[in-house]
Design a protein around this motif. Structure first.
Motif, PDB file in Angstrom:
ATOM      1  N   THR A  43       0.920  -1.063   0.105  1.00  0.00           N
ATOM      2  CA  THR A  43      -0.118   0.171  -0.233  1.00  0.00           C
ATOM      3  C   THR A  43       0.823   1.155   0.114  1.00  0.00           C
ATOM      4  O   THR A  43       0.434   2.235  -0.882  1.00  0.00           O
ATOM      5  CB  THR A  43      -0.798   0.184   1.159  1.00  0.00           C
ATOM      6  N   VAL A  44       1.871   1.098   0.861  1.00  0.00           N
ATOM      7  CA  VAL A  44       3.045   2.588   0.995  1.00  0.00           C
ATOM      8  C   VAL A  44       3.588   2.746  -0.553  1.00  0.00           C
ATOM      9  O   VAL A  44       3.566   4.025  -1.036  1.00  0.00           O
ATOM     10  CB  VAL A  44       3.884   2.205   2.078  1.00  0.00           C
ATOM     11  N   PHE A  51       8.159   8.352  -9.921  1.00  0.00           N
ATOM     12  CA  PHE A  51       9.427   7.444  -9.621  1.00  0.00           C
ATOM     13  C   PHE A  51      10.045   8.285  -8.972  1.00  0.00           C
ATOM     14  O   PHE A  51      11.233   7.836  -8.597  1.00  0.00           O
ATOM     15  CB  PHE A  51      10.347   7.202 -10.921  1.00  0.00           C
ATOM     16  N   SER A  52       9.920   9.301  -8.328  1.00  0.00           N
ATOM     17  CA  SER A  52      10.938  10.377  -7.786  1.00  0.00           C
ATOM     18  C   SER A  52      11.431   9.667  -6.258  1.00  0.00           C
ATOM     19  O   SER A  52      12.567  10.140  -5.661  1.00  0.00           O
ATOM     20  CB  SER A  52      10.314  11.631  -7.346  1.00  0.00           C
ATOM     21  N   LEU A  53      10.613   8.786  -5.721  1.00  0.00           N
ATOM     22  CA  LEU A  53      11.064   8.344  -4.398  1.00  0.00           C
ATOM     23  C   LEU A  53      11.580   6.759  -4.353  1.00  0.00           C
ATOM     24  O   LEU A  53      12.137   6.346  -3.123  1.00  0.00           O
ATOM     25  CB  LEU A  53       9.705   8.326  -3.155  1.00  0.00           C
ATOM     26  N   PRO A 112      10.063  15.688  -3.387  1.00  0.00           N
ATOM     27  CA  PRO A 112       8.690  16.878  -3.771  1.00  0.00           C
ATOM     28  C   PRO A 112       8.208  17.038  -2.699  1.00  0.00           C
ATOM     29  O   PRO A 112       8.212  16.605  -1.414  1.00  0.00           O
ATOM     30  CB  PRO A 112       8.137  15.627  -4.535  1.00  0.00           C
ATOM     31  N   ASP A 113       7.431  18.160  -2.694  1.00  0.00           N
ATOM     32  CA  ASP A 113       6.455  18.719  -1.671  1.00  0.00           C
ATOM     33  C   ASP A 113       5.550  17.759  -1.010  1.00  0.00           C
ATOM     34  O   ASP A 113       5.094  17.073  -1.838  1.00  0.00           O
ATOM     35  CB  ASP A 113       5.755  19.954  -2.182  1.00  0.00           C
ATOM     36  N   GLY A 114       5.577  17.561   0.382  1.00  0.00           N
ATOM     37  CA  GLY A 114       4.664  16.593   0.640  1.00  0.00           C
ATOM     38  C   GLY A 114       5.150  15.210   1.011  1.00  0.00           C
ATOM     39  O   GLY A 114       4.445  14.173   1.182  1.00  0.00           O
ATOM     40  N   ALA A 115       6.208  14.937   0.799  1.00  0.00           N
ATOM     41  CA  ALA A 115       6.760  13.567   0.369  1.00  0.00           C
ATOM     42  C   ALA A 115       7.524  13.018   1.587  1.00  0.00           C
ATOM     43  O   ALA A 115       7.876  11.978   1.510  1.00  0.00           O
ATOM     44  CB  ALA A 115       7.684  13.406  -0.677  1.00  0.00           C
ATOM     45  N   THR A 116       7.783  13.911   2.687  1.00  0.00           N
ATOM     46  CA  THR A 116       8.605  13.503   3.885  1.00  0.00           C
ATOM     47  C   THR A 116       7.906  12.220   4.305  1.00  0.00           C
ATOM     48  O   THR A 116       8.706  11.308   4.709  1.00  0.00           O
ATOM     49  CB  THR A 116       8.635  14.470   4.772  1.00  0.00           C
ATOM     50  N   LEU A 117       6.664  12.246   4.816  1.00  0.00           N
ATOM     51  CA  LEU A 117       5.946  10.952   5.485  1.00  0.00           C
ATOM     52  C   LEU A 117       6.104   9.896   4.479  1.00  0.00           C
ATOM     53  O   LEU A 117       6.271   8.779   5.109  1.00  0.00           O
ATOM     54  CB  LEU A 117       4.550  11.434   5.838  1.00  0.00           C
ATOM     55  N   THR A 118       5.955   9.927   3.381  1.00  0.00           N
ATOM     56  CA  THR A 118       5.976   8.944   2.490  1.00  0.00           C
ATOM     57  C   THR A 118       7.231   8.274   2.463  1.00  0.00           C
ATOM     58  O   THR A 118       7.437   6.881   2.498  1.00  0.00           O
ATOM     59  CB  THR A 118       5.551   9.235   0.931  1.00  0.00           C
ATOM     60  N   VAL A 119       8.493   8.913   2.399  1.00  0.00           N
ATOM     61  CA  VAL A 119       9.942   8.579   2.370  1.00  0.00           C
ATOM     62  C   VAL A 119       9.953   7.703   3.679  1.00  0.00           C
ATOM     63  O   VAL A 119      10.557   6.741   3.969  1.00  0.00           O
ATOM     64  CB  VAL A 119      10.837   9.695   2.241  1.00  0.00           C
ATOM     65  N   ILE A 169      16.878   6.552  14.511  1.00  0.00           N
ATOM     66  CA  ILE A 169      16.412   7.372  15.441  1.00  0.00           C
ATOM     67  C   ILE A 169      15.554   8.627  14.812  1.00  0.00           C
ATOM     68  O   ILE A 169      14.556   9.052  15.248  1.00  0.00           O
ATOM     69  CB  ILE A 169      17.469   8.041  16.304  1.00  0.00           C
ATOM     70  N   VAL A 170      15.967   9.142  13.719  1.00  0.00           N
ATOM     71  CA  VAL A 170      15.638  10.075  13.014  1.00  0.00           C
ATOM     72  C   VAL A 170      13.941   9.811  12.632  1.00  0.00           C
ATOM     73  O   VAL A 170      12.930  10.284  12.818  1.00  0.00           O
ATOM     74  CB  VAL A 170      16.316  10.843  11.962  1.00  0.00           C
ATOM     75  N   LEU A 171      13.875   8.621  11.743  1.00  0.00           N
ATOM     76  CA  LEU A 171      12.759   8.031  11.226  1.00  0.00           C
ATOM     77  C   LEU A 171      11.811   7.793  12.389  1.00  0.00           C
ATOM     78  O   LEU A 171      10.670   8.002  12.384  1.00  0.00           O
ATOM     79  CB  LEU A 171      12.930   6.841  10.423  1.00  0.00           C
ATOM     80  N   GLY A 172      12.378   7.072  13.441  1.00  0.00           N
ATOM     81  CA  GLY A 172      11.617   6.847  14.774  1.00  0.00           C
ATOM     82  C   GLY A 172      10.836   8.152  15.244  1.00  0.00           C
ATOM     83  O   GLY A 172       9.646   8.153  15.338  1.00  0.00           O
ATOM     84  N   GLY A 173      11.578   9.048  15.643  1.00  0.00           N
ATOM     85  CA  GLY A 173      10.947  10.194  16.010  1.00  0.00           C
ATOM     86  C   GLY A 173      10.053  10.943  15.087  1.00  0.00           C
ATOM     87  O   GLY A 173       8.935  11.333  15.636  1.00  0.00           O
ATOM     88  N   LYS A 174      10.317  10.897  13.812  1.00  0.00           N
ATOM     89  CA  LYS A 174       9.292  11.598  12.558  1.00  0.00           C
ATOM     90  C   LYS A 174       8.167  10.761  12.866  1.00  0.00           C
ATOM     91  O   LYS A 174       6.737  11.063  12.467  1.00  0.00           O
ATOM     92  CB  LYS A 174       9.966  11.600  11.344  1.00  0.00           C
ATOM     93  N   SER A 175       8.267   9.220  12.898  1.00  0.00           N
ATOM     94  CA  SER A 175       7.187   8.357  12.742  1.00  0.00           C
ATOM     95  C   SER A 175       6.071   8.685  14.052  1.00  0.00           C
ATOM     96  O   SER A 175       4.981   8.765  14.042  1.00  0.00           O
ATOM     97  CB  SER A 175       7.665   6.839  12.829  1.00  0.00           C
ATOM     98  N   LEU A 176       6.939   8.689  15.358  1.00  0.00           N
ATOM     99  CA  LEU A 176       6.069   9.013  16.428  1.00  0.00           C
ATOM    100  C   LEU A 176       5.339  10.407  16.447  1.00  0.00           C
ATOM    101  O   LEU A 176       3.916  10.537  16.643  1.00  0.00           O
ATOM    102  CB  LEU A 176       6.848   8.925  17.703  1.00  0.00           C
TER     103      LEU A 176
END
Length: 405
Positions: A25-26, A36-38, A185-192, A391-398
């Motif tokens: 799904t992701v 294809f950008s990510l 791209p704009d808005g792609a941070t959470l998808t990454v 750690i960075v991803l975990g923090g952003k995930s939370l």
């Protein structure tokens, strides 16, 4: 000479584990929303997975220890040991039960896209089929049988998603550009974050170390374990790349609202025919089977090592652990709860667990019992980079889970 013979093994279980309906799904949303950008994020996540899984394989083959057992033995302070075990056990139970429910529910959506089946006494029939299949595979208590079943499932997913990839005729130049040239791209941070987080999975570290020690017993066999990683993990990554590319080719730039692989299965038929639709549904169902087997198994290995329970697939306590995770997962999927709501809990648990488990692994890989096979300077540097990223991803995930980001 027989020991030098290569065979696919525990790393195939890892690939089967991270290619679940959540990952599908992701990857679908990534391709539909950002083209294809990510793809570079997938390439990074596959490399990070290989770095960590190579360490767990060494821990299993050379140390003949599972990661759970290593954590229990490394923490000497009684208070810290209890805190560590409670934290990890809680996160594993909550996280894997949530992933199990979300993944099974996601797989049922793929089935529903091509098969309008009735409910069975108020329960979802596809969820029950997936759950019962996983139950009987795990109940056999045969590691070799489970391994073979999951290898078949990985092959089935590969065929299903690669056929769909070929049907949609993606832009190969755009694909390689997305793989090799990072962009955000704009808005792609959470998808990454999601793409990396669904591939670098903490539960797989427990699954791999315990599986490797069952399959290989001597230092001479370490090369086989590494070859297994270098083949199986990239195959899992290739499946994810195929899914992103299919969604990018079919839906990027269109006005269609594609939020899941089930949406893609329903929407792809008018342009690309019945075969593409059925291949996506088949791949999603296979992904559900793989997750339904590996998530409970990973939980059982992790908790057995932490709680000093024999890592024996026929041990009753071991079976109780995976049965609890499986039953909860099927119940959640059958009761009609939305997969996204369920995975919210898994997102929180994963955000807490991944940096902690990756740090424990790095600690274990520098211990004297590994002898000349403990981490080199370069392996420590690579491992440290992955820990920092986790750690960075975990923090952003939370933060994202609590709608702060």
């Amino acid at each position: 000479m027989a020991k030098s013979k290569f065979s696919i093994g525990p790393a195939a279980l890892v690939a089967a584990a991270f290619i679940g309906p959540g990952t599908v799904t992701v990857a679908t949303k990534a391709g539909a929303n950002f083209g294809f950008s990510l793809l570079w994020a997938l390439l990074f996540s596959v490399l990070a997975t290989m770095i960590l899984q190579e360490m767990t394989a060494r821990l299993g083959v050379i140390g003949q220890k599972g990661l759970g057992q290593s954590i229990r033995e490394l923490v000497k302070n009684p208070v810290l040991k209890v805190i560590s075990i409670i934290l990890v056990v809680s996160a594993i139970i909550i996280g894997n039960a949530a992933y199990e429910g979300g993944n099974i529910a996601g797989a049922t959506l793929g089935v529903q896209a091509v098969w309008d089946y009735p409910d069975l006494a108020g329960l979802d029939l596809a969820a029950l089929i997936i759950g019962v299949t996983a139950f009987f595979v795990l109940w056999t208590g045969s590691y070799r049988f489970i391994e073979k079943i999951l290898i078949v499932v990985v092959i089935l997913m590969s065929v299903a998603f690669l056929v769909t990839f070929a049907i949609t005729k993606p832009d190969i130049v755009g694909l390689f550009k997305g793989l090799l040239i990072p962009s955000l791209p704009d808005g792609a941070t959470l998808t990454v974050i999601a793409l990396i987080g669904t591939t670098v999975v903490p539960y797989n570290l427990f699954l791999h170390s315990s599986s490797a020690k069952k399959k290989w017993k001597t230092p001479e066999e370490l090369q086989q374990a590494r070859q297994d990683i270098y083949i199986s993990i990239p195959i899992g990554g290739l499946i994810s790349v195929a899914i992103v590319s299919t969604a990018a080719s079919a839906f990027f730039g269109s006005q269609m609202d594609i939020n899941s692989a089930a949406d893609m299965a329903k929407s792809i038929e008018p342009a690309f025919g019945d075969l593409a639709q059925y291949m996506i549904a088949l791949g999603l169902f296979a992904a559900g089977i793989s997750s339904a087997i590996t998530a409970p198994l990973a939980s059982a290995y992790a908790l057995s090592g932490l709680l000093n329970i024999p890592e024996d697939l026929r041990n009753n306590k071991f079976r109780i652990i995976w049965m609890v995770i499986l039953v909860v997962g099927v119940a959640v999927a059958s009761l009609g709860l939305k997969p996204v709501s369920v995975i919210w809990f898994a997102q929180v648990a994963n955000g807490l667990l991944l940096p902690i488990i990756a740090s424990f692994l790095l600690w274990a890989m520098n211990q004297g019992f590994l002898g000349q096979h403990k981490n080199s300077i370069w392996q420590n540097i690579l491992g440290f980079v992955v820990v920092i990223v986790s750690i960075v991803l975990g923090g952003k995930s939370l933060l994202s889970a609590f709608q702060v980001l």
